[in-house]
Design a protein around this motif. Sequence first.
Motif, PDB file in Angstrom:
ATOM      1  N   ASP A 142      37.975  35.499  39.298  1.00 51.30           N
ATOM      2  CA  ASP A 142      39.234  34.812  39.599  1.00 51.30           C
ATOM      3  C   ASP A 142      40.508  33.992  38.918  1.00 51.30           C
ATOM      4  O   ASP A 142      41.394  33.393  38.419  1.00 51.30           O
ATOM      5  CB  ASP A 142      39.328  34.492  40.627  1.00 51.30           C
TER       6      ASP A 142
ATOM      7  N   PRO B 138      40.349  43.370  42.959  1.00 50.75           N
ATOM      8  CA  PRO B 138      41.758  42.731  42.981  1.00 50.75           C
ATOM      9  C   PRO B 138      41.375  41.041  43.415  1.00 50.75           C
ATOM     10  O   PRO B 138      40.382  40.081  43.452  1.00 50.75           O
ATOM     11  CB  PRO B 138      41.805  43.101  44.624  1.00 50.75           C
ATOM     12  N   ALA B 139      42.946  40.875  43.559  1.00 53.67           N
ATOM     13  CA  ALA B 139      43.375  39.422  43.900  1.00 53.67           C
ATOM     14  C   ALA B 139      42.635  38.772  45.549  1.00 53.67           C
ATOM     15  O   ALA B 139      42.745  40.066  45.451  1.00 53.67           O
ATOM     16  CB  ALA B 139      44.552  38.561  43.369  1.00 53.67           C
TER      17      ALA B 139
ATOM     18  N   ARG C 186      45.593  44.160  39.591  1.00 53.99           N
ATOM     19  CA  ARG C 186      46.151  42.875  40.105  1.00 53.99           C
ATOM     20  C   ARG C 186      47.173  43.427  39.804  1.00 53.99           C
ATOM     21  O   ARG C 186      48.044  42.499  39.579  1.00 53.99           O
ATOM     22  CB  ARG C 186      45.415  41.751  39.703  1.00 53.99           C
TER      23      ARG C 186
ATOM     24  N   ARG D 231      49.779  42.455  44.296  1.00 54.69           N
ATOM     25  CA  ARG D 231      49.131  41.065  44.913  1.00 54.69           C
ATOM     26  C   ARG D 231      48.902  41.114  46.147  1.00 54.69           C
ATOM     27  O   ARG D 231      49.102  39.124  46.616  1.00 54.69           O
ATOM     28  CB  ARG D 231      48.936  40.126  43.968  1.00 54.69           C
TER      29      ARG D 231
END
Lengths: 787, 281
Positions: A125, B3-4, B44, B47
């Motif tokens: 992230d 994933p975010a 991504r 989102r």
Amino acid sequence: MATAERYVGGGVLRKEDPTLLTGQGSFVESITLPGMVHVAFARSPYGAARINGIDTGAAANAPGVLAVFTGEDLAGEWAAALPMAWPVTEDIRIPDHWPVARDAVRYVGDAVAVVVAETREQAIDAVDLVDVDYEVLPAVVDIESARADGAARVHEQFDSNDCYTWTHTNGDVDAAFAKADVVIKEHYTQPRLIPNAIEPRAVVVQPTPAAGDFTVWSTTQIPHIAKVLFALTAGIPEAKLRVIAPDVGGGFGSKLNIYAEDVTCLVLARRLGVPTRWVAGRSEGYVATIHGRDQIQEIELAADSAGKILGYRASILANMGAYLQLITPGTPLLGGFLFCGSYGGEAYHFECTGVFTNTTPTDAYRGAGRPEATYAIERAIDALGRAVGVDPVEIRRRNFLPKGEMVESPCGLAFDTTDYETNLDHAVDLLGYEALRAEQAERRARGATRQLGIGFSTYVEMCGLAPSQVLGSLNYGAGGWDAATVRILPTGQAEVVTGSSPHGQGHVTSWSQIAADALGVSFEDVIVLHGDTQVAPHGMNTYGSRSLAVAGVAVHNACGHVVEKARRLAAHSLEVAPEDLEFEGGTFTVKGVPERQTSIQEVAYAAWTAHSLPEGEEPGLTAHHVFDPPNFTFPFGTHVCVTEIDMETGQVEIARYLAVDDCGNVVNPQIVDGQVHGGVAQGIAAALYEEARYAEDGTLETSSMLNYLVPSAAEMPVFELDRTVTPSNSNPMGVKGIGEAGTIASAPAVINSVVDGLSHLGVTEMTMPATPERVWQTIQNAKGGAA
Amino acid sequence: MIPAPFEYERATSVAHALELMAQGGEDARLLAGGHSLLPLMRLRLARPTLLVDIGGLDDLKYVSGNGDAIEIGALTTHHEIADSHELGEACPLLTTTAAQIGDPQVRHRGTIGGSVAHADPASDLPTALLAMDAEFVIEAVGGSRSVAAADFFEGPFMSALGDGEILTSIRVPVSGASGVYRKFNRRAQDWAIVGVAALIGTDGGAISSAAIGLTNMGGTPLRAEAVEASLVGVSGADEVAAAAAQVADIGMPPGDEQASAEYRLHLASVLIRRAVGDVLT
Ligand SMILES: Cc1cc2nc3c(=O)[nH]c(=O)nc-3n(C[C@H](O)[C@H](O)[C@H](O)COP(=O)(O)OP(=O)(O)OC[C@H]3O[C@@H](n4cnc5c(N)ncnc54)[C@H](O)[C@@H]3O)c2cc1C
């Protein structure tokens, strides 16, 4: 007397499989250590750009983030740039290749910053938050535009994008061409391929700060070579490093390298004093792991009017990518000795120019140079056949090197053992060649929607990468030997320590077979240790189809030394001369006195207690052997691909695939078959499906399995396999190597088959991969031309 | 890839799902089989901030018929459709289409509702449903409505579904016509480069009705209307081929790295001819 059970050549099942198939394997990704931190890389989205600045503030403040480093921040960590071990010419241009870029990025995927966080998710992230000020520059992605006038330069300090030119000549090539009746000149391209091991790359590093030592678990094919090069790159004494390749899920050459991520995790573990871990995502691996192939080839054959080849010229341009990885420049040269294939002639000239582009570096990918060379010669010999009006089988027969030993090839090397015609004859018999040609004619006459093509590839390849002296003469940076230690434990099992590092090949099984036969112990009683530099300190690892022909032979020879010592000890305990003993099935028996015997296990126990040893003998029943063979091995064979071509859609289906390989003596038939299956599948993939494509700005368009078409089992035909056996004379086991043969042989068989299937339309050319649209377009053009 | 970050809620009923979606706002997404959404999230490219999982709503998993029409719950998987005896009898086009989606894992997870709602022009079921004149039943906070397939697909990944609305079922008229789905791809598990859904009624060896749906030939699933009109009354192979060539009437399809526009158009006419041929022989 016990009759010996023979394991070599028999169909024992793989020892590795129960563990792997029940999910009990231990892979790098499953290693967790207390206090371990997770590393993720920010990567360039541009093919070429200057880095004007990097703002790591937002990333550093993201949840869980412990540190963020740029290339400048890490500059002091390196004792040397990433290693390149094969400077093929004196004047080769070698750009500095820092694990994390400093002032410029040169391909999409080039690392620009490293995030360290408490979890992998947090690290990934935060990568999104690393803010790089890029000044985007023009990129060059393909060989031709990189060599065009005024092309943007990948490395400013060099005045062109050429990296080196390597030439090799054997015989008087001009004379051979001057007297030829026929000269053909062909042009081929080798698409860039992306290796797809089922396990993505990963690394875990555990430091022991107080001791200054490090354990590195890496998804590597080369733990021993890596140990040396990690030490040199990170400036850590080699003796302070332990490298472990646990279960590794495939490599195909892509894990035969020293990667930025591994050494970065190593220096971060040193800097932070905690264990570090990085695991690649699949798409990340697509840009950050080496690619394969990517060549433009020109091949010329000079022949007499009967199609007998007199001379060869091959000239290739090889895409290096943006930097030189471990053996980037040498990879195409491994094919430099195979452009004459299995054929004779008087003279040969080869030249290769390596070219820098703004792409992921290329390096060894299953076959490494040899599939490219084999493709060129196997297609060219078909073209020669067409030029002189001779069938593909006949033109090959006319040109085969003779059956024999140490047969001189026009390429300049002596091939260990050859018997090409027997092999081809056997394949033609199994195929039912005449019936197939009749069916092809019938379909043509009928104007069938599905036309038949028959393609041959009578390859020879060069493997068992070995003689250290020869490798040295080619400027390769390492030796070609391999090592084994064999010991019989006091309780009777045999431990085999090998320097090869299997990652799917089944060495544990094959080495167990070899040792069980040589020592006369049971297959189950052999334990094979590998892949940990502390357990198996000597080795040159696994690549180039070398393991059996070098490391497996080392095991065989070490077992021989163990038996010699055991014989002396047995003679001592039975109070006879060593020559008076027979050794069979693990038992020493006094000749002519069958009741006087002792087993090798009893000898091992006596050697351990050491209560009564002959004069001058050391305790223990163990031997170490390093094998450095006198020559490469040259497996060969005939692959035949029968395709059905849908003339309306251009889709090619493989109706039959027959492979008759000759890899010398076979240790494990099932493993050999498996290697051929996988190898052929990879060649079919190159011929029909896979192609890495870059956009002009350096974006990798085929960035996932969605558009980089790795075929599945559903696309594969039933493989029809058989073998001829021509033992090698390069080693005492008579073995050759089979790890890459399938990949080397198959792509030209497939493309020759497609060309053959369309030959009634006058088609002679086909580019890889033969996609449906490309084939359809070819048919359209051919029909247009005929009308 | 990973994933975010996102929130996750499991809906216990359609009403609950509607409520969660309303609370979640425009970045909330429904999660059915996850086989279109999760790959996009992992890259991504999507989102969502909230996933509302409707995968557990078993009352949206059914196939029920009354003779004239069949209703299929939105959460019915591709495998359940391919495997349904009732559907095989009443709407063979649907079962053969579902059987050609992806691989077994995909067919066991992916749902018909997800496939329709996702409105990917390369998806197979929407084309078959368009050819069958299906209707889609949509629940919203304010009540429910039904939209004809011909009005539902608005563009690539765009449909008549509004934010927070749920597709609950699909109604398919039972026509008695034969159905064939012909899909052209390079690997068995891939999306169609071109797909053709043919729903063909015959009377005494000649074609009495024809509906031809096209996959991946435009931004939405399409009907080849000119082909349909020309096929009626036809029985011979040459006439079928001539009718199939009229697919050019739809205009130029998209070209991409998989296939140029010209090649796509050519493939469509070959596939139509073969699909109709399958019915006639
Ligand atoms: C490897 C692979 C191969 C595939 N091959 C094919 C193929 O060959 N042909 C093909 O057609 N498809 C293929 N698919 C896609 C597959 O069919 C998907 O399952 C399907 O497209 C979506 O269904 P889902 O239930 O998985 O939807 P999800 O992924 O859960 O959702 C997709 C979208 O629809 C929305 N949605 C889901 N259900 C509803 C609902 N009831 N109401 C409103 N919105 C909803 C979601 O919010 C999301 O936006 C493949 C997928 C994969 C992973």
